[in-house]
Scaffold this active site. Structure first.
Site, PDB file in Angstrom:
ATOM      1  CG  HIS A 182       0.283  -2.348   4.443  1.00  0.00           C
ATOM      2  ND1 HIS A 182       0.482  -1.497   3.390  1.00  0.00           N
ATOM      3  CD2 HIS A 182       1.144  -1.963   5.414  1.00  0.00           C
ATOM      4  CE1 HIS A 182       1.435  -0.638   3.715  1.00  0.00           C
ATOM      5  NE2 HIS A 182       1.864  -0.891   4.935  1.00  0.00           N
ATOM      6  CG  ASP A 233       1.176  -8.069   2.130  1.00  0.00           C
ATOM      7  OD1 ASP A 233       2.393  -8.251   2.316  1.00  0.00           O
ATOM      8  OD2 ASP A 233       0.581  -7.037   2.492  1.00  0.00           O
ATOM      9  CD  GLN A 240       5.526  -6.828   8.658  1.00  0.00           C
ATOM     10  OE1 GLN A 240       6.460  -7.323   9.302  1.00  0.00           O
ATOM     11  NE2 GLN A 240       5.446  -5.546   8.382  1.00  0.00           N
ATOM     12  CE  LYS A 274       7.428  -3.896   5.283  1.00  0.00           C
ATOM     13  NZ  LYS A 274       7.147  -2.868   6.290  1.00  0.00           N
ATOM     14  CB  CYS A 297      -0.098   1.360   6.339  1.00  0.00           C
ATOM     15  SG  CYS A 297       1.065   2.678   6.094  1.00  0.00           S
TER      16      CYS A 297
HETATM   17  C1  LIG Z   1       1.770  -6.409   5.611  1.00  0.00           C
HETATM   18  C2  LIG Z   1       2.435  -5.372   4.772  1.00  0.00           C
HETATM   19  N1  LIG Z   1       2.135  -5.273   3.477  1.00  0.00           N
HETATM   20  C3  LIG Z   1       2.712  -4.382   2.682  1.00  0.00           C
HETATM   21  C4  LIG Z   1       3.644  -3.483   3.147  1.00  0.00           C
HETATM   22  C5  LIG Z   1       4.241  -2.489   2.213  1.00  0.00           C
HETATM   23  O1  LIG Z   1       5.602  -2.703   2.045  1.00  0.00           O
HETATM   24  P1  LIG Z   1       6.489  -1.672   1.237  1.00  0.00           P
HETATM   25  O2  LIG Z   1       6.211  -0.328   1.823  1.00  0.00           O
HETATM   26  O3  LIG Z   1       7.889  -2.117   1.489  1.00  0.00           O
HETATM   27  O4  LIG Z   1       6.097  -1.751  -0.185  1.00  0.00           O
HETATM   28  C6  LIG Z   1       3.990  -3.535   4.495  1.00  0.00           C
HETATM   29  C7  LIG Z   1       4.969  -2.586   5.046  1.00  0.00           C
HETATM   30  O5  LIG Z   1       4.715  -1.788   5.902  1.00  0.00           O
HETATM   31  C8  LIG Z   1       3.365  -4.500   5.315  1.00  0.00           C
HETATM   32  O6  LIG Z   1       3.662  -4.581   6.618  1.00  0.00           O
END
Ligand SMILES: Cc1ncc(COP(=O)(O)O)c(C=O)c1O
Lengths: 420, 152
Positions: free
Chosen positions: A136, A213, A216, A239, A377
């Site tokens: 991401h 990370d 998910q 999430k 993203c």
């Molecule tokens: C794999 C992953 N990492 C990081 C993020 C970023 O999360 P947040 O926007 O809640 O900080 C997301 C959210 O879209 C994600 O799916």
């Protein structure tokens, strides 16, 4: 329907009362243009059960005040509730101590915290950081900032056509120059479940810390940081059926202790004079300023909620949905799934050769179906497969087989409109 | 059956231009080019124009995008061919007003010709960028700024 599909449905229905679970989510009763809402955008954010809404409401109604500072009754109530939420997070991911649980505003902040507090302190010119091709943007950009500043290098683990990281290539990247490995546990655009345990084992042979990370992941399966032996792990409350604006960074105490604070301000200090400031102990050292108190308490309630159902059961339910949907989507002519890893979570990204994801998204919206379209993203993933975007359906604990059927029927309609 | 609002957005003409876009090629004789990009959806478009004495002699495009952006580019290419640069600019102004719902009820849309089929976009604010990407890119090309424009 094949015998196999029927058995999948039976399995879901017998072990998991999804219809009762849905009753907990008021928003799922929404009708869109007189059609029932099918919410398949759970990878972007999940809906909130009444249990979470009530706790947040109750916080503002009956205990709102600032924490860690007041001597008065309400402040004590709020502080206890906030710290109680931290305890819940600690047991949820099986951390060794509450000192290892830092409240952030989300995954993004957690990763930035590590990049700043660990990276800026320990990285030198010529050092390397390893990430993967399926990160991401929040697990790419902070490292680019850091590497630019330190004249360090960002190394990328390539992925194959199925959407799995190429492990041999990963092995070639690891060296004495590597200072940190930061990888996504489950990909939000491909659904791939990465072999993080194997990655961590290799990394630790070189004494390299690993950040996962888990944005998910914590919402889809049990996560045990002790067993994984990861050094950092970041996730977002929103999430995980909790509020927005709250997240968690887990870090091993020894590492967190050695790191400098991320932000300066109130709560993170123990003594301030104009000459010198000494920092507060963990985890407060990393929580400058007034925290998202209601958010943390709401996240605690969300953890209680998913735990009461059971993460194993949620994982099994979503796995059945994935299997059923993957099978049924084969009926849709021209549909191609992007991301066919052997180990996959409940995310299905797909494309049509002649229909753009935006058009798919708009047409499905008129059927009451919420999916995400775009690059999610993860632009490097799109580039890897040479596509501008995908449509993505992502499952949550409240999705049903019937909703998958609605999706498949709607997609067949989309084809009719565009191929007419 | 498609919802009427959707049918307004995805009119037959639009579906047709999406399926078989006109002037969808690289123009070898082009003396003006520009690249357009919509980071939100990843739409990309290259515009090629042959301008002589202030008149668009020929125009073509290539790229990938949703039905709305592709049809809009295709329709644009058919309508601005033969127009002066000034006419093309004023056409875009009118077209932009049309798709953002700012066009006066009584305004004549005759001049817009087939572009009027994109009027349905006004009910879909997020798609305005899709419909206007080709136009922004064309204007950049006409200014002879050979660079990438984005809709952001
Ligand atoms: C794999 C992953 N990492 C990081 C993020 C970023 O999360 P947040 O926007 O809640 O900080 C997301 C959210 O879209 C994600 O799916």
């Amino acid at each position: 329907m094949s015998v196999k599909q029927e058995s999948v449905i039976d399995q879901i229905k017998s072990t998991y009362d999804v219809y009762k679970i849905r009753e907990d989510f008021p928003i799922l009763k929404t009708r869109i243009r007189n059609k029932p809402l099918c919410y398949f955008d759970n990878a972007a954010t999940t809906q909130k059960p009444q249990q979470v809404l009530d706790i947040v409401d109750n916080y503002y109604t009956s205990m709102n005040s600032n924490i860690h500072r007041g001597v008065h009754y309400l402040s004590n109530l709020a502080t206890d509730a906030y710290e109680d939420a931290r305890k819940k997070v600690k047991s949820f991911i099986n951390a060794a101590s509450e000192k290892e649980i830092i409240f952030t505003k989300g995954t993004t902040e957690g990763i930035n915290l590590v990049a700043n507090s660990f990276g800026r302190k320990f990285l030198k010119e010529g050092d390397e950081i390893i990430i993967s091709n399926m990160e991401h943007h929040s697990n790419i950009v902070p490292w680019q900032f850091l590497c630019n500043e330190k004249k360090a290098k960002l190394k990328i683990i390539p992925i194959d056509d199925r959407g799995e990281i190429i492990f041999d290539e990963f092995l070639k990247l690891v060296s004495d120059r590597t200072k940190l490995i930061s990888v996504v546990y489950i990909s939000n655009s491909l659904g791939t479940v990465n072999p993080v345990k194997e990655i961590i084992e290799i990394a630790h042979k070189y004494n390299i810390p690993v950040l996962l990370d888990a944005a998910q992941t914590v919402n889809h399966r049990p996560v045990n940081v002790e067993e994984l032996d990861c050094d950092f792990l970041a996730f977002s409350g929103h999430k995980l059926y909790g509020p927005t604006g709250i997240g968690v960074l887990y870090g091993k105490e020894k590492l967190l202790d050695a790191m400098s604070p991320f932000m300066g301000g109130g709560d993170m200090i123990s003594k301030v004079t104009f000459e010198e400031t000494t920092f507060n102990e963990l985890p407060f050292k990393f929580e400058a300023g007034t925290s998202n108190i209601a958010g943390a308490i709401g996240l605690g309630a969300a953890i209680d909620y998913v735990s009461s159902i059971g993460m194993e059961k949620i994982a099994a339910h979503e796995a059945s949905l994935l299997e059923y949907a993957t099978q049924r989507l084969k009926e849709v002519p021209g549909l191609k799934i992007i991301g066919n890893a052997k180990y996959k979570s409940g995310v299905i990204s797909f494309i049509f050769y002649n229909i753009h994801p935006h058009d798919v998204g708009t047409l499905l919206d008129y059927e009451g179906i919420a999916i995400r379209t775009g690059h999610h993203c993860t632009q490097p993933v799109m580039e890897r497969y040479n596509i501008p975007a995908t449509s993505r359906a992502s499952f949550g604990l409240y999705n049903t087989i019937e909703e998958v059927d609605i999706l498949v029927d709607a997609l067949k309609k989309v084809i009719e409109v565009f191929n007419a | 059956m498609l919802d009427p609002e959707l049918r307004d957005l995805y009119q037959e003409v639009i579906l047709d231009h999406n399926k078989s876009p006109r002037n969808f090629k690289k123009l070898e004789t082009a003396n003006r080019t520009a690249e357009g990009y919509n980071p939100l959806c990843g739409d990309k478009i290259d515009i090629f124009i042959d301008v002589e004495d202030g008149v668009v002699k020929n125009i073509s495009f290539q790229g990938s995008g949703c039905a709305i952006s592709k049809a809009s580019a295709s329709l644009m290419s058919t309508i601005v061919k033969g127009k002066t640069v000034e006419e093309a600019k004023s056409l875009f102004e009118k077209f932009h007003n049309l798709i953002t719902g700012k066009l006066d009820e009584n305004a004549s849309i005759e001049e817009l010709g087939k572009l009027a089929v994109l009027a349905g976009v006004k009910e879909f604010p997020v798609r305005v960028k899709c419909a206007s990407l080709a136009w922004h890119t064309m204007l950049t090309a006409l200014k002879n700024e050979n660079k990438t424009v984005t809709t952001e």
